[in-house]
Design a protein around this motif. Structure first.
Motif, PDB file in Angstrom:
ATOM      1  N   PHE A  86       0.831  -1.206   0.000  1.00 22.90           N
ATOM      2  CA  PHE A  86       0.000   0.000   0.000  1.00 22.90           C
ATOM      3  C   PHE A  86       0.862   1.252   0.000  1.00 22.90           C
ATOM      4  CE2 PHE A  86      -2.127   3.506   2.103  1.00 22.90           C
ATOM      5  CZ  PHE A  86      -3.379   3.509   1.529  1.00 22.90           C
ATOM      6  N   HIS A 125      -7.129   4.535  -4.373  1.00 25.90           N
ATOM      7  CA  HIS A 125      -7.907   3.372  -4.791  1.00 25.90           C
ATOM      8  C   HIS A 125      -7.000   2.233  -5.252  1.00 25.90           C
ATOM      9  CE1 HIS A 125     -10.960   6.532  -4.855  1.00 25.90           C
ATOM     10  NE2 HIS A 125     -11.862   5.562  -4.759  1.00 25.90           N
ATOM     11  N   SER A 135      -3.843   1.730  -4.504  1.00 17.64           N
ATOM     12  CA  SER A 135      -3.067   1.239  -3.359  1.00 17.64           C
ATOM     13  C   SER A 135      -3.910   0.319  -2.489  1.00 17.64           C
ATOM     14  CB  SER A 135      -2.556   2.420  -2.529  1.00 17.64           C
ATOM     15  OG  SER A 135      -1.775   3.294  -3.305  1.00 17.64           O
ATOM     16  N   ALA A 136      -5.146   0.721  -2.216  1.00 10.31           N
ATOM     17  CA  ALA A 136      -6.026  -0.056  -1.354  1.00 10.31           C
ATOM     18  C   ALA A 136      -6.393  -1.387  -2.002  1.00 10.31           C
ATOM     19  CB  ALA A 136      -7.288   0.748  -1.038  1.00 10.31           C
ATOM     20  N   ILE A 137      -6.738  -1.351  -3.285  1.00 12.25           N
ATOM     21  CA  ILE A 137      -7.120  -2.579  -3.991  1.00 12.25           C
ATOM     22  C   ILE A 137      -5.945  -3.548  -4.059  1.00 12.25           C
ATOM     23  CG2 ILE A 137      -7.793  -3.516  -6.234  1.00 12.25           C
ATOM     24  CD1 ILE A 137      -9.462  -0.949  -6.631  1.00 12.25           C
ATOM     25  N   LEU A 166      -5.457  -5.196  -0.603  1.00  8.59           N
ATOM     26  CA  LEU A 166      -6.495  -6.188  -0.341  1.00  8.59           C
ATOM     27  C   LEU A 166      -6.301  -7.424  -1.216  1.00  8.59           C
ATOM     28  CD1 LEU A 166      -9.043  -6.887   1.211  1.00  8.59           C
ATOM     29  CD2 LEU A 166     -10.371  -5.721  -0.567  1.00  8.59           C
ATOM     30  N   VAL A 170      -6.812  -5.589   6.656  1.00  6.45           N
ATOM     31  CA  VAL A 170      -6.672  -4.785   5.436  1.00  6.45           C
ATOM     32  C   VAL A 170      -8.035  -4.310   4.954  1.00  6.45           C
ATOM     33  CG1 VAL A 170      -5.995  -4.854   3.009  1.00  6.45           C
ATOM     34  CG2 VAL A 170      -4.521  -5.890   4.746  1.00  6.45           C
ATOM     35  N   ALA A 171      -9.038  -5.189   5.019  1.00  8.23           N
ATOM     36  CA  ALA A 171     -10.378  -4.817   4.555  1.00  8.23           C
ATOM     37  C   ALA A 171     -10.932  -3.649   5.362  1.00  8.23           C
ATOM     38  CB  ALA A 171     -11.315  -6.023   4.662  1.00  8.23           C
ATOM     39  N   VAL A 221      -9.174  -0.531   4.225  1.00 12.51           N
ATOM     40  CA  VAL A 221      -9.667  -0.087   2.921  1.00 12.51           C
ATOM     41  C   VAL A 221     -11.004   0.634   3.066  1.00 12.51           C
ATOM     42  CG1 VAL A 221     -10.563  -0.891   0.699  1.00 12.51           C
ATOM     43  CG2 VAL A 221      -8.424  -1.827   1.604  1.00 12.51           C
ATOM     44  N   MET A 264     -11.565   4.519   2.106  1.00  7.36           N
ATOM     45  CA  MET A 264     -12.503   4.844   1.037  1.00  7.36           C
ATOM     46  C   MET A 264     -13.631   5.744   1.535  1.00  7.36           C
ATOM     47  SD  MET A 264     -11.402   3.488  -1.754  1.00  7.36           S
ATOM     48  CE  MET A 264     -10.487   2.126  -2.467  1.00  7.36           C
ATOM     49  N   PHE A 288      -6.289   4.328   6.132  1.00 12.68           N
ATOM     50  CA  PHE A 288      -6.025   2.912   5.863  1.00 12.68           C
ATOM     51  C   PHE A 288      -5.338   2.266   7.064  1.00 12.68           C
ATOM     52  CE2 PHE A 288      -2.940  -0.302   4.447  1.00 12.68           C
ATOM     53  CZ  PHE A 288      -3.784  -1.217   3.850  1.00 12.68           C
TER      54      PHE A 288
END
Length: 244
Positions: free
Chosen positions: A44, A55, A57-59, A62, A89-90, A93, A97, A105
């Motif tokens: 991340f 977005h 980085s987060a995806i 995950l 992690v979820a 995220v 978001m 995060f």
């Protein structure tokens, strides 16, 4: 039996250390568990440092967490550490978001660390050290250390205080950075503080437990009691047959 064959206190101590090392390795996931803890956050902050895309980085973080779980499932290995990483992690995220702030995060993990550090201290003050609750089943002693093994309870208390102090010290570094530093600074410091404090806490736990009395294997006791009960039943049945 020769003098070389006789068990010694040094041999017993070495066996106790080996058992303690194996139990700690199992409880905390070992090297692989540490890698699975670090990789999502590292990915991340690396991607965010390069392109500042929350977005993406987060995806990516995950996705790699899910891949780690799939790998464990394919290898038919325990997935508890990988699953805990996915949930962490979820949550990160979702927070990031929802707020649009990339630093969020890291917030769930930081709050978890704070809560865990307080839990170690509070449970120890209440006479039920958290590390004992975690490691008791691993050592097959369950809660026998609370009333039947005072030396071991003392070791668990010391270890729990150590975990609590280390985690709270980590929070004392991270939370000011959350308010004052930017996302990349916070992220890299957090990645740097992932493994060293953990290793220190595990090492201190090993030191305290290696010097503590051996755990009481309550499972072995129950099995022995069951066998003794079966033997008593057989003897009673034999006695009744002899009387007839």
């Amino acid at each position: 039996m020769t003098s070389l064959d006789k068990p010694t206190e040094e041999t017993s101590a070495d066996d106790a250390r080996a058992v303690t090392e194996a139990a700690l390795f199992e409880a905390f996931g070992g090297v692989r568990g540490m890698v699975e803890t670090v990789v999502p956050g590292l990915l991340f902050v690396t991607i965010y440092t390069i392109n500042r895309d929350l977005h993406l980085s987060a995806i990516a973080a995950l996705a790699v967490s899910l891949v780690l779980v799939v790998v464990r499932l394919v290898m038919k290995d325990t997935v508890k550490h990988a699953f805990s990483g996915v949930f962490g992690v979820a949550f990160g995220v979702v927070f990031a978001m929802m707020t649009g702030n990339a630093k969020d995060f890291y917030l769930p993990g930081m709050l978890y660390t704070l809560g865990l550090g307080l839990a170690y201290i509070i449970t120890t003050l209440c006479g039920v050290p958290l590390i004992g609750l975690i490691l008791g089943p691993v050592f097959k002693e369950n809660l026998s250390w609370r009333t039947r093994n005072p030396g071991r309870k003392k070791a668990y208390a010391k270890a729990s205080y150590a975990w609590g102090a280390i985690l709270l010290a980590k929070c004392a570094i991270l939370f000011p950075l959350y308010w004052w530093a930017d996302t990349t600074q916070l992220g890299w410091v957090l990645v740097a503080l992932k493994i060293p404090p953990f290793l220190l806490a595990v090492y201190l736990t090993w030191v305290f437990l290696a010097k503590a009395p051996a755990p009481i294997d309550v499972f072995a006791e129950m099995e022995a009691e069951e066998k003794a009960a079966e033997e008593r039943d057989r003897q009673a049945a034999a006695a009744r047959s002899a009387e007839q």
